[in-house]
Design an enzyme around this catalytic site. Structure first.
Site, PDB file in Angstrom:
ATOM      1  N   GLY A 232       0.825  -1.205   0.000  1.00 53.19           N
ATOM      2  CA  GLY A 232       0.000   0.000   0.000  1.00 53.19           C
ATOM      3  C   GLY A 232       0.852   1.244   0.000  1.00 53.19           C
ATOM      4  O   GLY A 232       1.997   1.243  -0.475  1.00 53.19           O
ATOM      5  N   SER A 233       0.320   2.311   0.553  1.00 49.05           N
ATOM      6  CA  SER A 233       1.003   3.603   0.515  1.00 49.05           C
ATOM      7  C   SER A 233       2.142   3.662   1.522  1.00 49.05           C
ATOM      8  O   SER A 233       2.136   2.954   2.541  1.00 49.05           O
ATOM      9  CB  SER A 233       0.013   4.731   0.816  1.00 49.05           C
ATOM     10  OG  SER A 233      -0.355   4.714   2.186  1.00 49.05           O
ATOM     11  N   LYS A 235       2.723   6.153   3.470  1.00 51.60           N
ATOM     12  CA  LYS A 235       2.219   6.759   4.702  1.00 51.60           C
ATOM     13  C   LYS A 235       1.711   5.688   5.655  1.00 51.60           C
ATOM     14  O   LYS A 235       2.078   5.658   6.841  1.00 51.60           O
ATOM     15  CB  LYS A 235       1.095   7.746   4.367  1.00 51.60           C
ATOM     16  CG  LYS A 235       0.475   8.392   5.598  1.00 51.60           C
ATOM     17  CD  LYS A 235      -0.665   9.326   5.216  1.00 51.60           C
ATOM     18  CE  LYS A 235      -1.328   9.912   6.472  1.00 51.60           C
ATOM     19  NZ  LYS A 235      -2.469  10.797   6.123  1.00 51.60           N
ATOM     20  N   VAL A 236       0.878   4.781   5.147  1.00 48.63           N
ATOM     21  CA  VAL A 236       0.371   3.692   5.993  1.00 48.63           C
ATOM     22  C   VAL A 236       1.492   2.706   6.312  1.00 48.63           C
ATOM     23  O   VAL A 236       1.585   2.181   7.426  1.00 48.63           O
ATOM     24  CB  VAL A 236      -0.816   2.983   5.317  1.00 48.63           C
ATOM     25  CG1 VAL A 236      -1.322   1.828   6.189  1.00 48.63           C
ATOM     26  CG2 VAL A 236      -1.946   3.963   5.051  1.00 48.63           C
ATOM     27  N   GLY A 237       2.368   2.467   5.338  1.00 41.41           N
ATOM     28  CA  GLY A 237       3.491   1.562   5.552  1.00 41.41           C
ATOM     29  C   GLY A 237       4.387   1.998   6.689  1.00 41.41           C
ATOM     30  O   GLY A 237       4.891   1.163   7.464  1.00 41.41           O
ATOM     31  N   GLU A 254       5.729  -3.479   0.776  1.00 45.59           N
ATOM     32  CA  GLU A 254       5.793  -3.147  -0.643  1.00 45.59           C
ATOM     33  C   GLU A 254       4.966  -1.883  -0.824  1.00 45.59           C
ATOM     34  O   GLU A 254       3.728  -1.921  -0.818  1.00 45.59           O
ATOM     35  CB  GLU A 254       5.245  -4.305  -1.492  1.00 45.59           C
ATOM     36  CG  GLU A 254       6.009  -5.613  -1.326  1.00 45.59           C
ATOM     37  CD  GLU A 254       7.429  -5.549  -1.883  1.00 45.59           C
ATOM     38  OE1 GLU A 254       7.698  -4.654  -2.703  1.00 45.59           O
ATOM     39  OE2 GLU A 254       8.252  -6.383  -1.487  1.00 45.59           O
ATOM     40  N   CYS A 288       1.938   0.860  -8.570  1.00 45.09           N
ATOM     41  CA  CYS A 288       3.054   1.407  -7.800  1.00 45.09           C
ATOM     42  C   CYS A 288       4.296   1.630  -8.651  1.00 45.09           C
ATOM     43  O   CYS A 288       5.096   2.519  -8.381  1.00 45.09           O
ATOM     44  CB  CYS A 288       3.374   0.496  -6.617  1.00 45.09           C
ATOM     45  SG  CYS A 288       3.788  -1.205  -7.079  1.00 45.09           S
TER      46      CYS A 288
END
Length: 486
Positions: A232-233, A235-237, A254, A288
């Site tokens: 995912g993003s 920011k969340v990662g 990833e 991505c």
């Protein structure tokens, strides 16, 4: 409508299909025509706990199962995907607005990764390592981590759920999968149904369809999972990594990208245009690895730009179920709003729109922008949609500097008439992956996949799956007698 959206609109926990017990529903919409596909009552913290506990109970026996027997499940799963390919394709088109071309692309890769999972079950090998101590034998075993939590994204949900779920299972682990709220069926329930029908014992794969508004960090913080695989993003990662590190869990991340496709002065321009247009606009640019930036040597910039713009103008935007459509809808209205904002910001900063696409609901037509100031933040962020930035450069040194001037480092490509020139250029770029005379969007089942900088931690595919989803254990055997100092 596909029966998947009625039959699979449930949680899958401990081998049973059941409704969630949360106080509200996730509504699954078709992003093209806003048709309601399914209504799924969300899973609560208690159901996340039930899923993880079921996985832990089932995992020990699975790990002890002969890997040849485990392998048979993945062989059957592959056959089922092949048999149900048309149904799965219809679900991809409906739930995420994928075009027919995109659905075929995703299914092709999904089958390749299942084929690799068949072999991965037999891949773990132990070692015997010499010891400086007389009579001692050092055995190093490779063992499953136990339970893996998988969080998958909305853009390639079937593939990117399978990409972690299948290897983790093949290597003797159990899995709890949380699909993205926008793709709960294709990214979650459908994966569970494939494995259930393939004979995977109950409890080994659980799917919880929920939202962080309901469960907070419970999926990450639960004591059972030893590894969290998140796609995912960034920011969340970053949050996932922080929570996992605080609890001594391993995270495999990833994340996003800001890839560049570079056209050097000796490139085949027609071929480079084809590669660049695909790399930017495949699946509406919601990839991505997509080429956010297209860098072109100034000596060939005019010729390239003319060809690039002409090809972009030829791309048909519309109904993803139409085989002629190249650009379907983005996933939701928030994404469409964000993309409109990106174009408006670029124009306000002085960019020129060579192609200025219109927006109708979630359909965002392609845009091509040039003349963006070199210090614009837009050139350093991920743009998840059909907006391309053309950037001229003078010579390779400047190209390398521009490509690396990004917090991301996932993929990229360079086009040149000299292969070794391209390889030397690629070596200077701070990315996990880079391609010479090709597009930026590639994934292969046995080649390490992952990024540098904000694009992630760790790798997936091939032997790197062993690093992601197993651990090593040292067992020593003293055949003689050790001497002790007291």
């Amino acid at each position: 409508m596909s029966p998947y959206f009625t039959d699979l609109a449930q949680q899958y926990i401990d081998g049973e299909w059941r409704p969630g017990t949360g106080s509200w529903d996730i509504i699954d919409f078709n992003p093209y025509d806003d048709e309601k596909l399914a209504s799924i009552t969300i899973a609560t913290v208690d159901e996340v706990d039930q899923a993880y506990r079921a996985a832990a109970r089932a995992q020990k026996a699975w790990a002890a199962t002969n890997p040849y027997a485990r392998r048979a499940v993945f062989e059957k799963a592959l056959r089922l995907v092949e048999e149900r390919e048309e149904e799965i394709s219809e679900a991809i088109v409906a739930e995420l607005g994928g075009t027919r071309l995109k659905a075929a692309f995703e299914l092709h890769l999904a089958k390749e990764f299942l084929r690799e999972a068949v072999h991965l079950a037999l891949r773990p090998e132990g070692r015997i390592i010499p010891s400086p101590v007389d009579g001692k034998e050092n055995r190093v075993y490779r063992v499953p981590v136990g339970v893996v939590g998988v969080i998958s994204p909305f853009n390639f949900p079937f593939l990117l759920s399978l990409k972690s779920v299948a290897p983790a299972l093949a290597l003797g682990n159990a899995v709890v999968l949380k699909p993205h709220q926008n793709t709960p069926i294709v990214g979650g329930s459908l994966v569970a149904k494939i494995f259930e029908d393939a004979g995977l014992p109950g409890g080994l794969l659980n799917v919880v369809i929920t939202d962080i508004a309901e469960i907070g960090d419970a999926f990450l913080e639960h004591p059972v999972p030893k590894v969290i695989s998140f796609t995912g993003s960034d920011k969340v990662g970053r949050h996932v990594a922080t929570v996992c590190a605080s609890l001594f869990k391993r995270s495999v991340l990833e994340l996003g990208g800001n890839s560049a496709l570079v056209v050097l002065d000796d490139a085949d321009l027609d071929y480079a245009v084809d590669a660049a247009v695909f790399s930017r606009y495949v699946h509406q640019g919601q990839v991505c690895m997509a080429a956010n930036r297209v860098l072109v040597d100034r000596s060939v910039a005019d010729a390239f730009t003319e060809k690039f713009v002409a090809k972009v103008r030829s791309l048909k935007t519309g109904d993803p179920s139409d085989p002629e459509t190249v650009i379907g809808p983005v996933i939701n209205s928030q994404q469409a709003d964000a993309l409109t904002g990106v174009v408006e910001q670029a124009l306000a900063e002085g960019a020129t729109a060579l192609v200025h696409g219109n927006r109708t609901d979630n359909l965002v037509e392609p845009s091509v922008l040039t003349g963006l100031p070199a210090d614009s933040a837009l050139l350093r962020q991920e743009v998840f949609g059909p907006v391309a930035f053309l950037v001229p450069f003078d010579g390779e040194e400047e190209a390398v500097r521009i490509v690396n001037d990004s917090p991301y480092g996932l993929s990229g490509a360079v086009h040149t008439g000299d292969i070794e020139r391209g390889v030397n250029f690629a070596k200077r770029i701070d990315t996990g992956m880079f391609h010479v005379n090709d597009g930026t969007v590639h994934d292969e089942p046995i080649v390490p996949f992952g990024g540098e900088k904000h694009s992630g931690i760790g790798r997936l595919n091939g032997d790197t799956m062993l690093d992601a989803f197993t651990t090593v254990k040292w067992i020593s055997v003293q055949h003689g007698r050790s001497g002790f100092p007291f």
